[in-house]
Scaffold this motif. Structure first.
Motif, short mmCIF file in Angstrom:
data_model
loop_
_atom_site.label_atom_id
_atom_site.label_comp_id
_atom_site.label_asym_id
_atom_site.label_seq_id
_atom_site.Cartn_x
_atom_site.Cartn_y
_atom_site.Cartn_z
N ARG A 169 23.06 -27.48 34.44
CA ARG A 169 24.08 -26.55 35.17
C ARG A 169 23.90 -26.70 36.72
NH1 ARG A 169 20.91 -23.23 37.75
NH2 ARG A 169 19.36 -22.24 36.79
N PRO A 170 25.16 -26.50 37.33
CA PRO A 170 25.05 -26.55 38.86
C PRO A 170 24.39 -25.14 39.30
CG PRO A 170 27.23 -25.64 37.99
CD PRO A 170 26.35 -26.01 36.73
N SER A 171 23.97 -25.15 40.80
CA SER A 171 23.23 -24.04 41.20
C SER A 171 24.16 -22.82 41.03
CB SER A 171 23.21 -24.20 42.68
OG SER A 171 24.32 -24.16 43.42
N LEU A 172 23.52 -21.73 41.05
CA LEU A 172 24.15 -20.34 40.83
C LEU A 172 23.70 -19.15 42.14
CD1 LEU A 172 23.10 -19.76 37.17
CD2 LEU A 172 25.45 -20.15 38.04
N LEU A 173 24.79 -18.56 42.30
CA LEU A 173 24.25 -17.36 43.47
C LEU A 173 23.81 -16.27 42.88
CD1 LEU A 173 24.71 -16.80 46.47
CD2 LEU A 173 26.76 -15.58 45.96
N LEU A 174 22.72 -15.84 43.25
CA LEU A 174 21.94 -14.60 42.69
C LEU A 174 22.11 -13.40 43.68
CD1 LEU A 174 19.99 -13.78 40.35
CD2 LEU A 174 18.20 -14.40 42.00
N THR A 175 22.59 -12.43 43.32
CA THR A 175 22.73 -11.25 44.26
C THR A 175 22.26 -9.87 43.52
OG1 THR A 175 24.94 -10.44 43.28
CG2 THR A 175 25.00 -11.99 45.23
N GLY A 176 21.49 -8.90 44.32
CA GLY A 176 20.82 -7.71 44.04
C GLY A 176 21.25 -6.64 44.87
N SER A 177 21.69 -5.45 44.12
CA SER A 177 22.32 -4.42 44.74
C SER A 177 21.86 -3.30 44.54
CB SER A 177 23.95 -4.49 44.10
OG SER A 177 24.34 -3.07 44.38
N LEU A 178 22.25 -2.31 45.29
CA LEU A 178 21.61 -0.71 45.19
C LEU A 178 22.31 -0.14 43.88
CD1 LEU A 178 21.61 0.71 48.88
CD2 LEU A 178 19.98 -0.38 47.48
N ASP A 179 23.23 -0.72 43.27
CA ASP A 179 23.60 -0.37 41.95
C ASP A 179 22.69 -0.68 40.62
OD1 ASP A 179 23.88 -3.10 41.60
OD2 ASP A 179 26.08 -2.93 41.35
N GLU A 180 21.37 -1.21 41.00
CA GLU A 180 20.23 -1.62 40.13
C GLU A 180 20.61 -2.84 39.35
OE1 GLU A 180 19.58 2.05 37.90
OE2 GLU A 180 19.73 3.57 39.60
N THR A 181 21.46 -3.47 39.69
CA THR A 181 21.66 -4.72 38.91
C THR A 181 21.53 -6.12 39.79
OG1 THR A 181 23.97 -5.03 39.52
CG2 THR A 181 23.64 -3.55 37.60
N VAL A 182 21.18 -7.07 38.92
CA VAL A 182 21.27 -8.35 39.56
C VAL A 182 22.38 -9.29 39.14
CG1 VAL A 182 19.88 -10.69 39.78
CG2 VAL A 182 18.82 -8.49 40.14
N LYS A 183 23.06 -9.97 39.74
CA LYS A 183 24.28 -10.62 39.08
C LYS A 183 24.10 -12.02 39.54
CE LYS A 183 27.62 -6.79 38.84
NZ LYS A 183 28.97 -6.36 39.13
N LEU A 184 24.63 -13.00 38.69
CA LEU A 184 24.35 -14.47 38.88
C LEU A 184 26.18 -14.87 38.82
CD1 LEU A 184 21.68 -14.98 36.42
CD2 LEU A 184 21.79 -16.22 38.52
N TRP A 185 26.57 -15.90 39.98
CA TRP A 185 27.69 -16.07 40.16
C TRP A 185 27.80 -17.66 40.15
CZ3 TRP A 185 30.95 -11.85 40.93
CH2 TRP A 185 30.58 -10.89 41.15
N LYS A 186 28.87 -18.14 39.85
CA LYS A 186 29.16 -19.67 39.56
C LYS A 186 29.30 -20.13 41.23
CE LYS A 186 31.06 -20.38 35.23
NZ LYS A 186 32.33 -20.45 34.11
N SER A 187 28.80 -21.25 41.29
CA SER A 187 28.58 -21.77 42.51
C SER A 187 29.78 -21.98 43.51
CB SER A 187 27.96 -23.06 42.50
OG SER A 187 27.48 -23.64 43.80
N ASP A 188 30.94 -22.43 43.11
CA ASP A 188 32.14 -22.74 43.83
C ASP A 188 33.33 -21.79 43.79
OD1 ASP A 188 31.55 -24.88 45.78
OD2 ASP A 188 31.43 -26.19 44.00
N GLU A 189 33.25 -21.08 42.31
CA GLU A 189 34.26 -20.19 42.09
C GLU A 189 33.92 -18.81 42.49
OE1 GLU A 189 32.77 -21.85 39.72
OE2 GLU A 189 34.06 -23.62 39.57
N LEU A 190 32.66 -18.46 42.26
CA LEU A 190 32.32 -17.06 42.58
C LEU A 190 32.58 -16.27 41.45
CD1 LEU A 190 32.24 -16.04 46.36
CD2 LEU A 190 30.14 -16.64 44.78
N ASP A 191 32.70 -16.92 40.10
CA ASP A 191 33.16 -16.09 39.02
C ASP A 191 31.93 -15.39 38.36
OD1 ASP A 191 35.79 -16.86 39.10
OD2 ASP A 191 35.51 -18.59 37.62
N LEU A 192 31.57 -14.35 37.91
CA LEU A 192 30.52 -13.67 37.44
C LEU A 192 30.08 -14.51 36.11
CD1 LEU A 192 28.56 -11.60 37.88
CD2 LEU A 192 30.17 -9.97 36.46
N GLU A 193 28.83 -14.86 36.35
CA GLU A 193 28.30 -15.66 35.04
C GLU A 193 27.51 -14.46 34.06
OE1 GLU A 193 26.77 -19.60 33.60
OE2 GLU A 193 28.47 -18.89 34.77
N ARG A 194 26.90 -13.60 34.90
CA ARG A 194 25.92 -12.67 34.06
C ARG A 194 25.57 -11.52 34.75
NH1 ARG A 194 23.58 -16.18 31.96
NH2 ARG A 194 21.75 -16.37 33.22
#
Length: 321
Positions: free
Chosen positions: A29-54
Motif C-alpha cells: 500500500r502507499p503511505s498514509l497520513l496518521l492524525t491524532g485529536s483531542l476527540d480521543e481518536t486516531v485516523k488514517l487517511w489516503k495519501s493523495d485523496e485524504l479519504d478516510l481509511e480508518r
C-alpha cells in the motif's frame, strides 16, 4: 520551491487536531497520513485523496502525539490518559500499551532503524527509550539541571520536555524544553552532551535534516525558527516571520526547505539557502499544531506532499515542488 494547496478536509475530527505524521509506504500500500485529536481518536487517511481509511479508538482522553515506525507496519499514539498505544497500521490490533504517568508524554519518535521509540517525558524532565522488540524500557535519558543555586519548583517545572528528534544516522537525540533549552544526547552511550541555546520560550518541535546529521531545526513560542549545528553547539541561523508561537516544524525530504505551523494560523515554507520564508499558506482558521512532509517512496509516487493539522479540526494537503 513552492507549495500549492491540493485539498482540505473540514471537520476531519470532532475536536482540535494536535498531531500528524506519515506512515511510510509498504509493498502492499502507499503511505498514509496518521492524525491524532483531542476527540480521543486516531485516523488514517489516503495519501493523495485524504479519504478516510480508518478510525482507531482506544484512548480515553485526547491524543497529543502520533509516531510511525520506518517499516510502515506499526505506529504509536500517545494520549493525555497516560498511555502510549502501539498498534499494527493495517489491522489496528494493539501490539503494546506503554504506561506513562500523567503528563509524561508530550511527543514521541521512532529512531531511523526502528529499534527504539523515544518518548519525551514531560514533567519527568527526561526522554524514555523503549525497545521495539520487547517493548521494555531500555533507557531513561535525564536532562541535567542547569548549574547554580538549587533549583526551585518553579525552575524545575521549566525543564518540562515538549519535543524530541532523532538525527538521520540515529546517533543523536535532541529534546526541547519549556525553558527554551535544547538538550543533545549521545544515544549509544546514553550520555548527555550539551545544551543548545538561543530560544527563550518553549521549544515545541524539533527536526533534524534528512540529509545532514548535524543540522537541527527548532520551533519555539518566541516566534523564531532556529537552525543549529547540533554537534558544534552553534546557532547557524534564526528565521523570523511568524507573528506568534511556532508550534511545529518539519524538514523536506530533499533537505532544501522546512515548513512550520504557528498559532498565527499560517503554514510557512522556508528556503534554507536564503534563510527566509518564501511562502505563507492561510488555509486554516485556527492555530496549526502539526506540519508533516510525506516521506519519499511507494509505487508510482512522484510528487512531494505536505500536510497540516489545526485547532480548527481540519487537515490540509499541499503539493511541494
Amino acid at each position: 520551491m513552492k507549495l500549492a494547496g491540493l485539498k482540505s478536509v473540514e471537520n476531519a475530527h470532532e475536536e482540535s487536531v494536535w498531531a500528524a505524521t506519515w506512515v511510510p509506504a509498504t509493498d502492499t500500500r502507499p503511505s498514509l497520513l496518521l492524525t491524532g485529536s483531542l476527540d480521543e481518536t486516531v485516523k488514517l487517511w489516503k495519501s493523495d485523496e485524504l479519504d478516510l481509511e480508518r478510525t482507531n479508538t482506544g484512548h480515553c482522553l485526547g491524543v497529543v502525539s502520533v509516531a510511525a515506525h520506518p517499516s510502515g507496519f506499526i505506529a504509536a499514539s500517545a494520549s493525555l490518559d497516560s498511555f502510549v498505544r502501539v498498534f499494527e497500521v493495517d489491522s489496528n490490533s494493539t501490539i503494546a500499551t506503554l504506561e506513562a504517568p500523567p503528563s509524561e508524554v508530550w511527543q514521541m519518535r521512532f529512531n531511523p532503524e526502528g529499534t527504539m521509540l523515544a518518548v519525551a517525558g514531560g514533567g519527568s524532565a527526561s526522554i524514555k527509550l523503549w525497545d521495539t522488540n520487547t517493548w521494555k524500557l531500555a533507557a531513561t535519558l535525564s536532562i541535567p539541571r542547569p548549574e547554580g543555586p538549587k533549583p526551585t519548583d518553579k525552575t524545575a517545572s521549566k525543564k518540562f520536555v515538549l519535543s524530541v528528534a532523532w538525527s538521520i544516522d540515529g546517533r543523536r537525540l535532541a529534546c526541547g524544553s519549556m525553558d527554551g533549552t535544547i538538550s543533545v544526547f549521545d544515544v549509544a552511550r546514553a550520555k548527555f552532551l550539551h545544551h543548545l541555546e538561543g530560544h527563550f520560550m518553549p521549544v515545541r518541535s524539533l527536526v533534524y535534516s534528512p540529509v545532514e546529521p548535524r543540522l537541527l531545526f527548532s520551533a519555539s513560542d518566541d516566534a523564531h525558527v532556529h537552525m543549529y549545528d547540533a554537534e558544534g553547539k552553534t546557532l547557524i541561523g534564526a528565521m523570523s516571520g511568524h507573528s506568534s508561537w511556532v508550534l511545529s516544524v518539519d524538514a523536506s525530504p530533499d533537505g532544501a526547505a522546512v515548513a512550520t505551523g504557528s498559532s498565527d494560523r499560517t503554514v510557512r515554507l522556508w528556503d534554507l539557502n536564503m534563510r527566509t520564508a518564501v511562502q505563507t499558506m492561510t488555509n486554516h482558521s485556527d492555530q496549526v499544531w502539526g506540519v508533516a512532509f510525506r516521506p519519499p517512496g511507494g509505487v508510482g509516487v512522484r510528487s512531494g506532499r505536505l500536510a497540516s493539522v489545526s485547532d480548527d479540526k481540519s487537515i490540509s494537503l499541499y503539493d511541494y515542488s
